[in-house]
Write an enzyme that holds these catalytic residues in place. Structure first.
Site, mmCIF file in Angstrom:
data_model
loop_
_atom_site.group_PDB
_atom_site.id
_atom_site.type_symbol
_atom_site.label_atom_id
_atom_site.label_comp_id
_atom_site.label_asym_id
_atom_site.label_seq_id
_atom_site.Cartn_x
_atom_site.Cartn_y
_atom_site.Cartn_z
ATOM 1 N N ASP A 91 1.278 -5.862 2.095
ATOM 2 C CA ASP A 91 1.863 -5.895 3.432
ATOM 3 C C ASP A 91 2.133 -7.346 3.808
ATOM 4 O O ASP A 91 1.984 -8.260 2.995
ATOM 5 C CB ASP A 91 0.934 -5.217 4.443
ATOM 6 C CG ASP A 91 -0.410 -5.919 4.545
ATOM 7 O OD1 ASP A 91 -0.662 -6.554 5.573
ATOM 8 O OD2 ASP A 91 -1.212 -5.821 3.585
ATOM 9 N N HIS B 9 1.039 -0.890 -4.901
ATOM 10 C CA HIS B 9 1.556 -0.737 -3.546
ATOM 11 C C HIS B 9 1.969 -2.102 -2.996
ATOM 12 O O HIS B 9 1.146 -2.998 -2.828
ATOM 13 C CB HIS B 9 0.471 -0.122 -2.655
ATOM 14 C CG HIS B 9 0.873 0.036 -1.227
ATOM 15 N ND1 HIS B 9 1.634 1.084 -0.778
ATOM 16 C CD2 HIS B 9 0.626 -0.730 -0.140
ATOM 17 C CE1 HIS B 9 1.823 0.974 0.521
ATOM 18 N NE2 HIS B 9 1.225 -0.127 0.948
ATOM 19 N N ASP C 279 -1.187 5.373 -10.723
ATOM 20 C CA ASP C 279 -0.303 4.201 -10.710
ATOM 21 C C ASP C 279 0.997 4.554 -10.003
ATOM 22 O O ASP C 279 2.020 4.785 -10.631
ATOM 23 C CB ASP C 279 -0.039 3.723 -12.139
ATOM 24 C CG ASP C 279 0.854 2.481 -12.169
ATOM 25 O OD1 ASP C 279 0.814 1.697 -11.203
ATOM 26 O OD2 ASP C 279 1.597 2.299 -13.160
ATOM 27 N N GLU D 16 -3.257 -0.713 -4.719
ATOM 28 C CA GLU D 16 -2.703 -1.894 -4.065
ATOM 29 C C GLU D 16 -3.080 -3.130 -4.873
ATOM 30 O O GLU D 16 -3.954 -3.091 -5.748
ATOM 31 C CB GLU D 16 -3.218 -2.021 -2.628
ATOM 32 C CG GLU D 16 -2.422 -3.020 -1.795
ATOM 33 C CD GLU D 16 -2.688 -2.908 -0.308
ATOM 34 O OE1 GLU D 16 -1.883 -3.438 0.485
ATOM 35 O OE2 GLU D 16 -3.699 -2.281 0.071
#
Length: 749
Positions: free
Chosen positions: A343, A672, A720, A729
């Site tokens: 993020d 991620h 995955d 992540e």
């Protein structure tokens, strides 16, 4: 990295312009269709489109003319609201679609139509390339009557036409079984064993008696034979397994394989050179995580991108970030630093432990008997600062350190000297999304004692490491560390809100005695001052058993202070220093016993085989304790234990996968991430080589993992896929553990 986060992926339902509206049907029995008019026999009834999209029916399908020049997927959407989802029920989401011109990626989402726009399932097929008919099964994590199906179509520079038909969300279907492809039953370190190091493998078999094995070289010649050792059922995988030990072979080469029980392993090397690459690749990953600067494609081909969060539209920027409403009346320039994970948030607590471990990789190389500090020197990482006569790893860590300093509350303000816990978006953003395309408002979150002590500890450590390269910067960091220490003593119980998880992870920590101990230890090592020595010696943490099964991480930081007191030159009295070193060795002895008892040979066995968030980095941090015991004693058993721990990370595990991108024949590559998002957008890259995945997580908090992994055992709680943020992540602290251990192994090569 259990941040108590939620996957909030905007569906832009509030931006929708209704074409028609119909009431939602009630929840029904099995095999109930939730989508209304999914065949478009009634035209566009029940469907809406965002303002700039022209949608209508054509030849019995819904077709949408999508404008060009949009930045994000959700800038152009067609969808349907007011769908009912039942928690725990399985749904089949299916549709047929194509695009003109061919090759566009559409993000198809099932989620919440109102704030916070949670996503329960998403896929991103490439139209007319991955087929025209799509069907997926998932399990709803919630009860809601405000569900939404959306097709996000934006992000293209040129206009295009999207057509869809036979949209269905069928409830009550049987869950689709997920069977991971684990390949050959002989599990090995798929990267490399050291010629003079331990060499172990695991065989999955129904056999209860020993079996013969053969080691072959790249030419197929048998170079060693032996017998397996039956180990019974491994609780972390539920598999009946045998162990193989071929450590007596000291040859060197590439393309070796092991054969046992009619199965041949994936190939591997016996050579140390791969770890020289991994030492640098794992550290190089930080450059592409940088915020506030362009990433140069000439330095990282395929990863070049504009600077993120510098106030260039659509960014609101990190140059003048306010607190959340009502929490402070100032703004801070908090540009720079590393994005924490997949993020766009930046967190002091996770940045602190990450910076410490990156700096400690270099500090260990300076002081340990096998350390080779020049391997991390100027020019090794190929970053913009290369050539400035400062070790590149220190230059990289400084990028984060300067951000941490900026998070300190300025003089004259309430809580001056404390550090803000984090800075991130007001709301969660979706995938994929380059940092430069993030339109969200940025906010500072309240100062906490834990964040302040992370700043104190890492800034104090930095003061001693940068002193010979930049005395002014070293003085600045030491002054900030002292100020933070004083502020934390004055405010010892300002804790992060565990429910502050909108737009970024909460990172709650209700125990900060370990952070106080760590900060005092770093300040004492750097200054030698009595006040810090007395705090260390009087802290109950100093004599506590801190080397537990799950190891150290951002919320358990006492080990950082203990390891540095044991290994970095300091003025701790001889008797006390002996006790510190003894405690590290005792912790290593327990991890070594765990490793020897584990059929997969790793120093990690959490109670009940309940794997934690980021279990892979916990394996590595336990290996760091083993490596430190070797540095302290020179005993080969600790060295071998640390080396063997890497086998699990690189393929000797139940899933037969390397958790490091680019390393091993089969490796994690869909971590991620909003900008390493090739799985969702073919124009995006996969994560750089040397990126560590979080690894198995028994709690499987994300909806995608829940739809695939219900009832999973230990090592099998992983997938995955870019949507599985709880198992797959990548984060800066996980890669810090990989950097530290890869450097240690390379030094032994």
């Amino acid at each position: 990295m259990n941040r108590r986060r939620t996957a909030l992926l905007s569906l832009t339902g509030l931006l929708a312009t209704a074409l028609t509206a119909m009431p939602a049907p009630p929840a029904g029995a099995d095999e109930v269709e939730q989508v209304r008019n999914g065949t478009f026999d009634a035209g566009t009834d029940s469907w809406w489109a965002s303002a700039d999209v022209t949608a209508g029916t054509s030849e019995g399908r819904l077709c949408a003319d999508v404008p060009g020049g949009t930045a994000n997927r959700w800038d152009a959407v067609v969808g349907q609201n007011d769908l009912t989802l039942v928690e725990g029920e399985s749904y089949r989401f299916s549709f047929s679609a194509d695009g003109s011109p061919a090759g566009h990626v559409v993000r198809a989402v099932v989620g919440l139509q109102v704030e916070p726009y949670d996503t329960y399932y998403e896929v991103s097929p490439q139209l007319s390339v991955s087929g025209d008919t799509y069907a997926y099964t998932f399990t709803s994590p919630v009860d809601t009557s405000t569900g939404q199906v959306g097709f996000q179509l934006g992000g293209s520079a040129d206009p295009w036409r999207f057509c869809v038909d036979d949209v269905s969300l069928l409830g009550g279907v049987a869950p689709e079984p997920y069977e991971p492809d684990t390949g050959p039953r002989v599990r090995v370190n798929q990267v490399a064993y050291l010629p003079s190091g331990p060499k172990n493998a695991t065989l999955v078999t129904d056999a209860v008696e020993r079996l013969p094995w053969k080691l072959r070289d790249d030419d197929g010649r048998v170079v060693r034979k032996g017998w397996t050792v039956p180990r019974g059922v491994d609780g972390s995988s539920g598999q009946n397994v045998h162990s193989l030990d071929f450590g007596s072979y000291r040859g060197r080469g590439t393309g070796y394989t092991l054969t046992a029980d009619g199965e041949t392993s994936r190939p591997f090397d016996i050579d140390g050179r791969a770890y020289e690459r991994l030492r640098l690749d794992s550290a190089k990953c930080y450059y592409t995580q940088r915020s506030g600067t362009p990433i140069r494609d000439d330095l990282r081909p395929g990863y070049g991108r504009p600077a993120g969060h510098v106030g260039v539209a659509p960014n609101q920027g990190d140059g003048e970030v306010p607190c959340r409403p009502g929490e402070c009346d100032y703004t801070l320039d908090v540009t720079g630093g590393w994005y924490d994970a997949g993020d766009h948030g930046k967190y002091v607590v996770n940045g602190g432990i990450s910076t410490w471990e990156v700096l400690s990789t270099y500090e260990r190389a300076r002081h340990a008997r096998t350390g080779e500090a020049h391997r991390l020197g100027d020019g090794t990482l190929n970053i913009p600062e290369s050539g400035n006569k400062v070790p590149d790893i220190l230059d990289e860590a400084r990028w984060e350190l300067e951000f941490l300093l900026k998070m300190q509350v300025p003089e004259g303000e309430p809580l001056a000297g404390m550090a803000h816990h984090k800075i991130h978006d007001e709301q969660w953003t979706g995938l994929p999304l380059l940092p430069s395309d993030d339109p969200q408002k940025r906010e500072l979150h309240p100062p906490t004692t834990a964040a302040t002590l992370n700043l104190a500890a890492t800034a104090a450590q930095a003061a001693r490491l940068y002193r010979s390269y930049d005395k002014e910067f070293a003085a600045t960091t030491l002054a900030a560390a002292r100020k933070a220490w004083t502020a934390a003593l004055a405010h010892p119980d300002l804790l992060a809100d565990p429910d502050d998880g909108i737009g970024g992870g909460a990172y709650p920590d209700d125990t900060v005695s370990d952070e106080f101990y760590w900060a005092a230890a770093e300040l004492y090592i750097t200054t030698g001052e009595r006040q810090f020595r007395e705090y260390v010696l009087n802290s109950p943490v100093h004599t506590a058993d801190i080397f537990g099964p799950t190891g150290f991480d951002w919320a358990r930081t006492a080990a950082a202070g203990r390891l540095d007191l044991a290994t970095v030159p300091n003025r701790l009295p001889g008797k006390d220093r002996h006790k510190v070193r003894r405690s590290v060795i005792q912790g290593a002895d327990r991890y070594l016993a765990t490793l020897k008892a584990h059929p997969y040979g790793m120093p990690y066995a959490p109670p009940g085989n309940v794997y934690d968030w980021g279990s892979g980095h916990q394996v590595l941090n336990n290996a760091v304790v083993l490596a430190t015991a070797y540095d302290l004693t020179g005993a080969a058993k600790y060295r071998d234990g640390a080396l063997q721990s890497m086998d699990y990370i690189l393929g000797r595990n139940a899933l037969n996968i390397s958790y490091v991108t680019g390393y091993g024949e089969v490796h994690a590559q869909n971590q991620h991430s909003r900008w390493y998002a090739r799985q969702l957008d073919p124009a995006s890259p996969n994560p750089p080589a040397g990126t560590l995945s979080g690894g198995p997580n028994s709690s499987i908090q994300d909806p995608f993992a829940q739809s695939k992994l219900q009832g999973c055992v230990g090592q099998f709680c992983f997938i995955d896929d870019i949507q599985s943020w709880s198992t797959n992540e990548h984060t800066i602290n996980w890669n810090a553990a990989l950097t530290r251990m890869a450097s240690f192994v390379a030094d032994q090569g």
